[in-house]
Design a protein around this motif. Structure first.
Motif, short mmCIF file in Angstrom:
data_model
loop_
_atom_site.label_atom_id
_atom_site.label_comp_id
_atom_site.label_asym_id
_atom_site.label_seq_id
_atom_site.Cartn_x
_atom_site.Cartn_y
_atom_site.Cartn_z
N GLU A 119 66.05 11.23 -85.67
CA GLU A 119 66.56 11.57 -84.35
C GLU A 119 68.04 11.22 -84.31
OE1 GLU A 119 66.28 9.71 -79.94
OE2 GLU A 119 64.36 10.30 -80.80
N LEU A 163 57.77 12.12 -86.29
CA LEU A 163 59.22 12.10 -86.15
C LEU A 163 59.85 11.44 -87.38
CD1 LEU A 163 61.76 12.55 -84.36
CD2 LEU A 163 61.40 10.22 -83.50
N ARG A 209 56.57 8.34 -76.54
CA ARG A 209 56.72 9.77 -76.79
C ARG A 209 55.78 10.55 -75.90
NH1 ARG A 209 61.45 10.46 -79.05
NH2 ARG A 209 61.73 9.25 -80.95
N GLU A 233 61.85 9.41 -72.91
CA GLU A 233 61.28 8.98 -74.19
C GLU A 233 62.25 8.01 -74.84
OE1 GLU A 233 58.78 12.84 -75.71
OE2 GLU A 233 60.91 12.75 -76.22
N GLU A 248 66.24 16.55 -83.60
CA GLU A 248 65.06 15.83 -84.05
C GLU A 248 64.44 16.55 -85.25
OE1 GLU A 248 63.32 14.24 -79.80
OE2 GLU A 248 63.19 16.37 -80.31
#
Length: 248
Positions: free
Chosen positions: A70, A67, A247, A183, A59
């Motif tokens: 990923e 973010l 998340r 998640e 990540e």
């Protein structure tokens, strides 16, 4: 931010010592690895198996903990859900890898979650083609031989700010999913009828946890009526893809 990065570093180091499966790397604006958090522009979190040898997930986060990317791995190859956010271009890319190659449908959206176009790949990673979504504002195409222009896409009443408030007040993160540390980014596709009513809800990325899929479907169904897309000012039926982010 001065307090956030050291806290994160301490957290990840503790996890690394205890489980030997998480590593954190700090990067400058040129993505060069740093030996300390000084000058860090972003950071990368690497998840390994219990032995700490095989990479399972990677990540990438901005210094503001957004973010940016990923990537999931299986047997040292990209495999599973993929996500990439470009703050510079204002877009995000969502897709799936299988044994190191892109497969299925890859979506490119703006940062409000509205689809701009999608790319199709076969099971061997060969690109079938890129397709523009007809609900994208400004799309020009033909309808029964007559050139038309889509003037608006389907949207939640009040636009992205109102949609964000709706999610804050109505999205429920299942307790069992939290306890399991689940998640995901769940992509929901549904039909926005010309009267604004919604139907034909389905989850696009079925590899996501079932509990989170249900929570995402529940909140989208609860949103009730949307503003439909239009062609030259006339409302039309159109599909809509939207992502729900879970998340911890």
């Amino acid at each position: 931010m001065k307090n956030t990065l050291p806290t994160l570093l301490l957290l990840f180091l503790c996890l690394t010592v205890d489980a030997q499966k998480i590593d954190t790397v700090f990067l400058d604006k040129n993505s060069t690895e740093l030996i300390s958090i000084e000058g860090a522009n972003k950071y990368k979190v690497k998840h390994y198996d219990k032995r700490g040898k095989r990479l399972l997930k990677e990540e990438l986060y901005s210094k503001a903990n957004v973010l940016l990317q990923e990537i999931n791995y299986k047997k040292d190859k990209k495999d599973g859900h993929y996500y990439y956010k470009s703050l510079q271009n204002g877009t995000e890319t969502i897709g799936t890898f299988s044994k190191g190659v892109k497969v299925g449908t890859w979506y490119t959206n703006n940062l409000s979650g509205f689809n701009l176009y999608y790319d199709e790949f076969d099971n061997s990673g060969n690109e079938i083609g890129r397709f523009s979504k007809k609900e994208v504002p400004g799309y020009v195409g033909t309808l029964k031989g007559i050139e038309v222009k889509i003037q608006s896409s389907p949207r939640y009443p009040g636009g992205p700010p109102a949609w964000g408030n709706f999610l804050m007040n109505n999205l429920k993160y299942p307790k069992e999913a939290q306890q399991r540390g689940e998640e995901a980014i769940v992509i929901i596709r549904f039909l926005v009828n010309k009267d604004g009513s919604l139907e034909d809800f389905k989850v696009i990325n079925q590899e996501t946890p079932a509990t989170l899929q249900k929570a995402a479907l529940d909140v989208v169904r609860k949103s009730n009526r949307w503003v439909p897309a239009t062609i030259n000012g006339h409302p039309i039926d159109s599909t809509m893809d939207i992502r729900i982010v879970f998340r911890l």
